[in-house]
Write a protein that holds these residues in place. Structure first.
Motif, PDB file in Angstrom:
ATOM      1  N   VAL A 138       0.936  -1.130  -0.079  1.00  0.00           N
ATOM      2  CA  VAL A 138       0.005   0.145   0.215  1.00  0.00           C
ATOM      3  C   VAL A 138       0.811   1.165  -0.082  1.00  0.00           C
ATOM      4  N   ILE A 139       0.583   2.229  -0.783  1.00  0.00           N
ATOM      5  CA  ILE A 139       1.436   3.443  -1.121  1.00  0.00           C
ATOM      6  C   ILE A 139       0.626   4.554  -0.634  1.00  0.00           C
ATOM      7  N   GLY A 140       1.418   5.571   0.188  1.00  0.00           N
ATOM      8  CA  GLY A 140       0.682   6.523   0.487  1.00  0.00           C
ATOM      9  C   GLY A 140       1.619   7.676   0.209  1.00  0.00           C
ATOM     10  N   GLU A 141       1.444   8.996   0.374  1.00  0.00           N
ATOM     11  CA  GLU A 141       1.921  10.095   0.166  1.00  0.00           C
ATOM     12  C   GLU A 141       3.421  10.076   0.869  1.00  0.00           C
ATOM     13  N   LYS A 142       3.375   9.888   2.051  1.00  0.00           N
ATOM     14  CA  LYS A 142       4.636   9.822   2.900  1.00  0.00           C
ATOM     15  C   LYS A 142       4.772   8.457   3.591  1.00  0.00           C
ATOM     16  N   ILE A 160       6.450   2.021   6.695  1.00  0.00           N
ATOM     17  CA  ILE A 160       7.413   2.814   6.610  1.00  0.00           C
ATOM     18  C   ILE A 160       7.293   4.237   6.262  1.00  0.00           C
ATOM     19  N   SER A 161       7.703   5.191   7.057  1.00  0.00           N
ATOM     20  CA  SER A 161       7.237   6.516   6.788  1.00  0.00           C
ATOM     21  C   SER A 161       8.324   7.474   6.806  1.00  0.00           C
ATOM     22  N   TRP A 162       8.093   8.772   6.006  1.00  0.00           N
ATOM     23  CA  TRP A 162       9.166   9.734   5.908  1.00  0.00           C
ATOM     24  C   TRP A 162       8.689  11.190   5.968  1.00  0.00           C
ATOM     25  N   ASP A 163       9.567  12.047   6.218  1.00  0.00           N
ATOM     26  CA  ASP A 163       8.765  13.396   6.657  1.00  0.00           C
ATOM     27  C   ASP A 163       9.233  14.365   5.408  1.00  0.00           C
ATOM     28  N   LEU A 164      10.000  13.904   4.390  1.00  0.00           N
ATOM     29  CA  LEU A 164      10.388  15.078   3.302  1.00  0.00           C
ATOM     30  C   LEU A 164       9.056  14.845   2.349  1.00  0.00           C
ATOM     31  N   ALA A 165       8.544  15.980   1.866  1.00  0.00           N
ATOM     32  CA  ALA A 165       7.710  16.100   0.942  1.00  0.00           C
ATOM     33  C   ALA A 165       8.175  15.916  -0.407  1.00  0.00           C
ATOM     34  N   GLY A 166       7.480  15.433  -1.361  1.00  0.00           N
ATOM     35  CA  GLY A 166       7.930  15.566  -2.958  1.00  0.00           C
ATOM     36  C   GLY A 166       8.555  14.339  -3.333  1.00  0.00           C
ATOM     37  N   ALA A 167       8.347  13.183  -2.772  1.00  0.00           N
ATOM     38  CA  ALA A 167       8.784  12.116  -2.961  1.00  0.00           C
ATOM     39  C   ALA A 167       8.325  11.397  -4.282  1.00  0.00           C
ATOM     40  N   GLN A 188      17.869  16.986   5.482  1.00  0.00           N
ATOM     41  CA  GLN A 188      17.680  15.629   6.351  1.00  0.00           C
ATOM     42  C   GLN A 188      16.134  14.912   5.700  1.00  0.00           C
ATOM     43  N   ILE A 189      16.546  13.796   5.790  1.00  0.00           N
ATOM     44  CA  ILE A 189      15.209  12.785   5.690  1.00  0.00           C
ATOM     45  C   ILE A 189      15.037  11.982   6.845  1.00  0.00           C
ATOM     46  N   GLY A 190      13.988  12.161   7.536  1.00  0.00           N
ATOM     47  CA  GLY A 190      13.542  11.313   8.696  1.00  0.00           C
ATOM     48  C   GLY A 190      12.715  10.468   8.320  1.00  0.00           C
ATOM     49  N   LEU A 191      13.110   9.082   8.816  1.00  0.00           N
ATOM     50  CA  LEU A 191      12.404   7.630   8.556  1.00  0.00           C
ATOM     51  C   LEU A 191      12.016   6.979  10.025  1.00  0.00           C
ATOM     52  N   THR A 192      10.982   6.427   9.583  1.00  0.00           N
ATOM     53  CA  THR A 192      10.412   5.602  10.887  1.00  0.00           C
ATOM     54  C   THR A 192      10.061   4.269  10.296  1.00  0.00           C
ATOM     55  N   VAL A 193      10.342   3.061  10.864  1.00  0.00           N
ATOM     56  CA  VAL A 193       9.797   1.813  10.571  1.00  0.00           C
ATOM     57  C   VAL A 193       9.039   1.088  11.825  1.00  0.00           C
ATOM     58  N   THR A 194       7.672   0.818  11.503  1.00  0.00           N
ATOM     59  CA  THR A 194       7.068   0.329  12.473  1.00  0.00           C
ATOM     60  C   THR A 194       6.600  -1.269  12.233  1.00  0.00           C
ATOM     61  N   PRO A 195       6.980  -2.128  12.884  1.00  0.00           N
ATOM     62  CA  PRO A 195       6.359  -3.555  12.504  1.00  0.00           C
ATOM     63  C   PRO A 195       4.880  -3.512  13.244  1.00  0.00           C
ATOM     64  N   LEU A 196       4.052  -3.956  12.636  1.00  0.00           N
ATOM     65  CA  LEU A 196       2.558  -4.074  12.807  1.00  0.00           C
ATOM     66  C   LEU A 196       2.302  -5.760  12.843  1.00  0.00           C
ATOM     67  N   LEU A 197       1.673  -6.327  14.043  1.00  0.00           N
ATOM     68  CA  LEU A 197       1.120  -7.253  14.147  1.00  0.00           C
ATOM     69  C   LEU A 197      -0.217  -7.482  14.651  1.00  0.00           C
ATOM     70  N   ASP A 198      -1.262  -7.770  13.275  1.00  0.00           N
ATOM     71  CA  ASP A 198      -2.725  -7.784  13.492  1.00  0.00           C
ATOM     72  C   ASP A 198      -2.974  -6.122  13.811  1.00  0.00           C
ATOM     73  N   GLY A 199      -2.159  -5.140  13.311  1.00  0.00           N
ATOM     74  CA  GLY A 199      -2.620  -4.007  13.221  1.00  0.00           C
ATOM     75  C   GLY A 199      -1.994  -3.151  14.541  1.00  0.00           C
ATOM     76  N   LYS A 200      -1.300  -3.808  15.324  1.00  0.00           N
ATOM     77  CA  LYS A 200      -0.965  -3.363  16.536  1.00  0.00           C
ATOM     78  C   LYS A 200       0.481  -3.183  16.708  1.00  0.00           C
ATOM     79  N   GLY A 201       1.050  -1.908  16.955  1.00  0.00           N
ATOM     80  CA  GLY A 201       2.439  -1.708  17.134  1.00  0.00           C
ATOM     81  C   GLY A 201       2.833  -0.477  17.767  1.00  0.00           C
TER      82      GLY A 201
END
Length: 691
Positions: A138-142, A160-167, A188-201
């Motif tokens: 699933v692809i979103g804006e950020k 996987i999320s990032w904070d810099l626009a225009g990607a 800078q580009i700020g990244l976060t990676v969140t593992p989810l198990l049945d929607g929980k993380g």
């Protein structure tokens, strides 16, 4: 280490030194939680190329800092700095780009991501199995979300999320940015990676806030543990590294913090490893081992299950949470194939009480104590009269002591011993458990059980001395085989008996002296096997290597029995060895080659950091102080000595009973006499020195 690894809680991240995870996954790089790889690709390219690695550093254990350069020329370069950490189930990474050219520069940045959701056992090629299927991303804006439906019907996702626009984002997980940088400008580009198990993380926070909370937790940990300072900087560094590494290796699976075995492949609670680490942690802060006891009590065996080597009352060996376990394709849910975890569980309870006087926890665990004792009698000792093991589970371990490799039980003629096998040190653990618990059970009104334990301990001691002592070697055999014949290899295992105080005084002295002879002591530590034994090989995992935790267990016994010269030799050797390893961190093990080489030879595949190796520094502290609290008598016995190069040691906030002890120990250079100055004693215990 040829990798970078960080961990917090149940999440750890293993990458190449430059911070990437590329398509070459044979080394198991990835982001893991619940024994599942939630990120199997992370690659940063600048103008289509990988930046050149300058440095990769994680001196803080929990925070990795990586510096790279791109377009390096005499006139300048584009610097790439990566800072990453984990907090509350989320991986945070800031990637900072700085222009060190004299003119404005444009850079095309691409970040590539993927997740294969492989079970840890499949990643390591230990198991195969029927698994689930990857779903459409699933692809979103950020953000970019990778999804997987497991064979266990659990939905696993990586957000996987990032904070810099225009990607620009493609369906394969490649995220591209165009950035423009003035001279000396940074973006800078700020990244976060969140593992989810049945929607929980985990819940994402701003980078600075999450880092502040993480560092605050480390400061809190340090404030709650014993602080030491000596005039030997190497000792101080090793101790402080151990304090920091142990904090990183703590995990809560629902019953309080417990030390996991080590990174990268054993980031889960164990029986033996967590218990021995916790034994070493008692002088760090005894109350921090409560989570270990409660966790292992919760997973105590309840039934006979040969698939998992489970029996009622038995303490587990290892627990896993991946797809192969949740679908019943692997026995590690948990797996119980260990002979020593159950008596060590009882030993830790006795030692915990000695340090704390906490009778309430003993009462809470009394049903677990009784079931563990029943297991020793009804299952562990049933076949040979000694606490012994033989393999039941089809996919379990053939040897079930701490030396659990298939070739670790070798007769003097080179043949492997056949099970059931009774290990020497395990009899010591059983003896120590019964001796230490008996007086506590008397206090709780369990006089019949306490009396039985006293009788059993006396019988075990007499029988052990008769069966295990090798007259020709003047040393104990490592084990008895299925015919109760001695396995006559000279090894480090009987050194653990000193801590158990099972040998009589004359034989204990012979063991202490033999352990530091050249055939066992290589100059840096005590080898697992004598160079004269048939199975010796210095690069062997268990038949000639040096394991710091093995030495630590021996040191606790040498200290308890007052063998200061032998203890000093071992501690000095291991501290000298630590100089050669990254971050002055003792590894899981190193090879048994003689110190005449001038350096310890690394073992090719080891955990680093590793819990019981990190905690060995606390065993050093306990040994040097010669400190052994006794809640029964309300005494703290202190019999200090100094290793070479150390003449002063200050210890602050050492928890005993309901208070703390702070003291300073100094040795006179002129006379060699050692003086103890008590700075604070709110423990309610009397300090008994040199008796």
């Amino acid at each position: 280490m040829d990798y970078s690894v960080i961990k917090e809680g149940d999440l750890f991240f293993l990458t190449e030194k430059n911070g990437d995870i590329t398509s070459n996954l044979d080394k198991g790089y990835g982001l893991y939680t619940k024994d599942t790889r939630f990120l199997s690709k992370l690659e940063v390219l600048v103008d289509g190329e990988r930046p050149e690695l300058l440095s990769s550093e994680s001196n803080k254990s929990y925070l990795a800092s990586i510096h790279l350069m791109k377009n390096v020329k005499d006139t300048g370069a584009l610097e790439v700095e990566r800072k990453r950490f984990i907090y509350d189930g989320v991986l945070y990474e800031n990637i900072i780009f700085t222009n060190y050219f004299l003119d404005k520069r444009n850079a095309e940045i691409s970040l590539s991501f993927d997740a294969d959701f492989q079970d840890m056992f499949i990643v390591r090629q230990y198991r195969e199995g029927n698994v689930g299927n990857k779903l459409d991303s699933v692809i979103g804006e950020k953000e970019y979300r990778v999804r997987y439906q497991g064979a266990d019907d659990l939905l696993r996702e990586t957000l996987i999320s990032w904070d810099l626009a225009g990607a620009e984002i493609d369906e394969n997980g490649k995220v591209s940015f165009s950035i423009e940088l003035e001279p000396k400008e940074s973006k800078q580009i700020g990244l976060t990676v969140t593992p989810l198990l049945d929607g929980k993380g985990g819940q994402t926070l701003p980078f600075s806030e999450a880092l502040e909370r993480l560092e605050g937790s480390y400061k809190q940990w340090k404030s709650e543990t014993t602080t030491v300072k000596s005039d030997l900087p190497l000792f101080n560094s090793l101790y402080n590294r151990g304090v920091q590494d142990l904090r990183m290796l703590m995990t809560d699976v629902g019953f309080g913090d417990v030390p996991v075995a080590g990174l990268p492949w054993f980031a889960v609670p164990f029986g033996r490893d967590s218990l021995i680490t916790s034994l070493f942690m008692l002088p760090l802060n005894p109350y921090k081992v409560k989570g270990t006891l409660r966790t292992l009590a919760n997973f105590q065996g309840t039934k006979v299950d040969k698939w998992r080597d489970e029996q009622p009352g038995k303490i587990m060996h290892e627990i896993r949470f991946g797809e192969l376990v949740t679908t019943g394709q692997s026995p590690f849910s948990p797996y119980y194939g260990t002979i020593d975890a159950t008596p060590l569980f009882l030993v830790l309870i006795g030692e915990y009480y000695n340090w704390t006087g906490d009778l309430e926890l003993v009462k809470e665990l009394l049903p677990n104590i009784e079931r563990a004792l029943e297991w020793i009698e009804e299952y562990g000792q049933k076949e040979t009269g000694f606490l012994s093991y033989h393999q039941e589970a089809e996919k379990g371990f053939p040897n079930q002591g701490w030396k659990d490799s298939s070739n670790s039980m070798v007769h003097e003629n080179g043949e492997y011993a056949k099970s059931p096998i009774a290990l020497s040190e395990v009899q010591g653990y059983a003896y120590q458990a019964k001796k230490s618990l008996a007086p506590i059970l008397h206090m709780l009104g369990e006089d019949e059980l306490a009396g039985k334990l006293e009788d059993d301990a006396a019988k075990l001691k007499a029988s052990f001395e008769n069966f295990f002592w090798m007259k020709d070697e003047q040393f104990y055999a490592i084990a008895l085989d299925q015919d109760n014949d001695q396995v006559k290899s000279v090894t480090s295992n009987p050194g653990h008996l000193l801590f158990s105080m099972l040998p009589d005084a004359e034989r204990a002295e012979k063991v202490a002296d033999r352990l530091i002879q050249e055939d066992l002591f290589n100059g840096y530590g005590i080898r697992t096997m004598s160079v004269d034994a048939a199975g010796y090989y210095p690069m062997s995992y268990h038949n000639g290597s040096v394991w710091p935790h093995d030495n630590g267990m021996i040191l606790l016994g040498l200290s308890k029995l007052g063998y200061k010269q032998q203890a000093g030799k071992v501690i000095s050797g291991l501290i000298e060895a630590s100089k050669q390893f990254e971050y002055q961190r003792l590894p899981e093990l190193f090879s048994g080659h003689d110190a005449e080489l001038g350096y310890p030879v690394p073992y090719p595949t080891t955990c680093s950091p590793q819990a019981w190796s990190a905690a060995t520094a606390f065993a050093f502290l306990q040994s040097i102080l010669g400190i052994h609290p006794n809640s029964m008598t309300k005494e703290i016995h202190l019999n200090p000595f100094f290793i070479e190069g150390m003449n002063s040691l200050s210890v602050d906030h050492l928890s005993v009973g309901a208070g703390v002890l702070s003291l300073k120990v100094e040795r006179s250079i002129e006379t060699g006499e050692i003086a103890v100055e008590v700075i604070e004693n709110t423990t309610g215990f009397e300090l008994v020195v040199n008796k």
